[in-house]
Design a protein around this motif. Structure first.
Motif, short mmCIF file in Angstrom:
data_model
loop_
_atom_site.label_atom_id
_atom_site.label_comp_id
_atom_site.label_asym_id
_atom_site.label_seq_id
_atom_site.Cartn_x
_atom_site.Cartn_y
_atom_site.Cartn_z
N GLN A 151 1.33 0.17 0.27
CA GLN A 151 1.57 -0.32 1.63
C GLN A 151 3.06 -0.53 1.88
O GLN A 151 3.51 -1.52 2.46
CB GLN A 151 0.80 -1.63 1.88
CG GLN A 151 -0.70 -1.47 1.78
CD GLN A 151 -1.47 -2.75 2.04
OE1 GLN A 151 -0.87 -3.80 2.25
NE2 GLN A 151 -2.78 -2.66 2.04
N SER A 174 -0.04 5.59 6.31
CA SER A 174 -1.38 5.04 6.11
C SER A 174 -2.35 6.05 5.51
O SER A 174 -3.26 5.68 4.79
CB SER A 174 -1.95 4.51 7.43
OG SER A 174 -1.98 5.55 8.41
N LEU A 260 -4.26 -3.39 9.04
CA LEU A 260 -2.88 -3.78 8.81
C LEU A 260 -2.10 -3.67 10.11
O LEU A 260 -2.21 -2.67 10.83
CB LEU A 260 -2.27 -2.85 7.75
CG LEU A 260 -1.16 -3.41 6.86
CD1 LEU A 260 -1.66 -4.62 6.08
CD2 LEU A 260 -0.69 -2.31 5.90
#
Length: 295
Positions: A151, A174, A260
């Motif tokens: 991430q 992502s 997220l």
């Protein structure tokens, strides 16, 4: 009730099966195809209007199941098991080659399946089936996979062909997506929105820190948000890169999602655009920012 596609697929398998097993037991055959006996009888009745063009009585398949034993006749033209065409085999082999590039899978099983498909299709066509996966820079692919797993944010020099311009972006990758090229879906901090970038246009890359979140400058790291959508807004779950999705039917159907967020500014705008289908959210800062936008 089977869909038309499911029924056609079953019939194309049913006729070769019955041709190879004359006198097959009705109940056992239904169980073999994971249907009940009434559905099987409906399929057998459909065979009476199925056959070669012309549709004369001697062109159509004949089926009988008296005494619980099934017999079919005049079915020679559809009694051969369905085989993949060259195009179908090629698409499957390409898909398996792409799957082989993804992390966390049993690559040996994927490669074995692809090899069997190549051999089977080649035997049908008397020529080998060669399918090449989409070319990509292996170093860049590995770098992006690591960023996705961690991430992390990255800085890329990205060529924009329509403007003949080399731009520098900080993005939060992502997922990798195959297509005519390999692409990376990412949050673009310059655009403050999700974007898709073609790997063939990325000229250089390096690790980077996540820029501060807008509205309140509340930190340098992305954060997770949990949101509940009503049934009318369930489609939004397919538009976001989710970490978790859970469906509920406690009185009113809904879907709970966790994802997220890289920008409170973006999230506040998202809330305003879809306020009528968002029933709950655990991010008070985004709610306050949305309220400020309303004035």
């Amino acid at each position: 009730m089977s869909s038309a596609r499911e029924r056609l697929t079953r019939l194309l398998s049913l006729v070769p099966y019955l041709d190879a097993h004359p006198g097959a037991d009705l109940e056992e055959t239904a169980a073999y195809f994971a249907i009940d006996s009434d559905t099987l009888i409906d399929d057998l009745q459909l065979l009476f209007v199925t056959g070669r063009p012309g549709h004369m009585p001697d062109d159509l398949i004949d089926a009988s199941w008296e005494g619980g034993k099934i017999f079919v006749s005049n079915a020679e033209e559809v009694s051969v098991p369905v085989r993949l065409s060259a195009e179908e085999a090629g698409v499957l082999v390409l898909a398996l080659d792409l799957i082989d590039t993804l992390p966390g899978l049993d690559t040996e099983a994927v490669r074995t399946a692809a090899a069997k498909l190549r051999r089977a299709a080649g035997e049908n066509l008397h020529t080998p089936v060669e399918v090449s996966p989409i070319p990509a820079d292996e170093e860049l692919m590995a770098f992006l996979r690591q960023a996705i797993d961690g991430q992390s944010a990255v800085t890329i020099d990205y060529y924009v062909g329509s403007r003949d311009e080399l731009t520098t972006r900080t993005i939060a990758p992502s997922r990798l997506v195959p297509g005519a090229d390999w692409y990376v879906d990412a949050w673009c901090y310059a655009a403050q929105a999700p974007r898709r970038f073609a790997l063939s246009r990325i000229r250089s890359w390096a690790s980077a820190a996540h820029p501060p979140l807008k509205v309140g400058e509340s930190g340098t790291e992305p954060r997770e948000v949990t949101m509940t959508l009503s049934a009318a807004g369930a489609w939004l779950a397919d538009e976001l890169e989710l970490k978790e999705r859970e469906y509920s039917d406690n009185g009113e159907p809904s879907v709970r999602i966790r994802f997220l967020v890289h920008s409170v500014d973006w999230l506040s705008r998202f809330l305003l655009c879809h306020a009528d289908v968002i029933t709950d959210i655990d991010d008070s800062e985004a709610v306050e920012a949305a309220a400020l936008r309303l004035g």
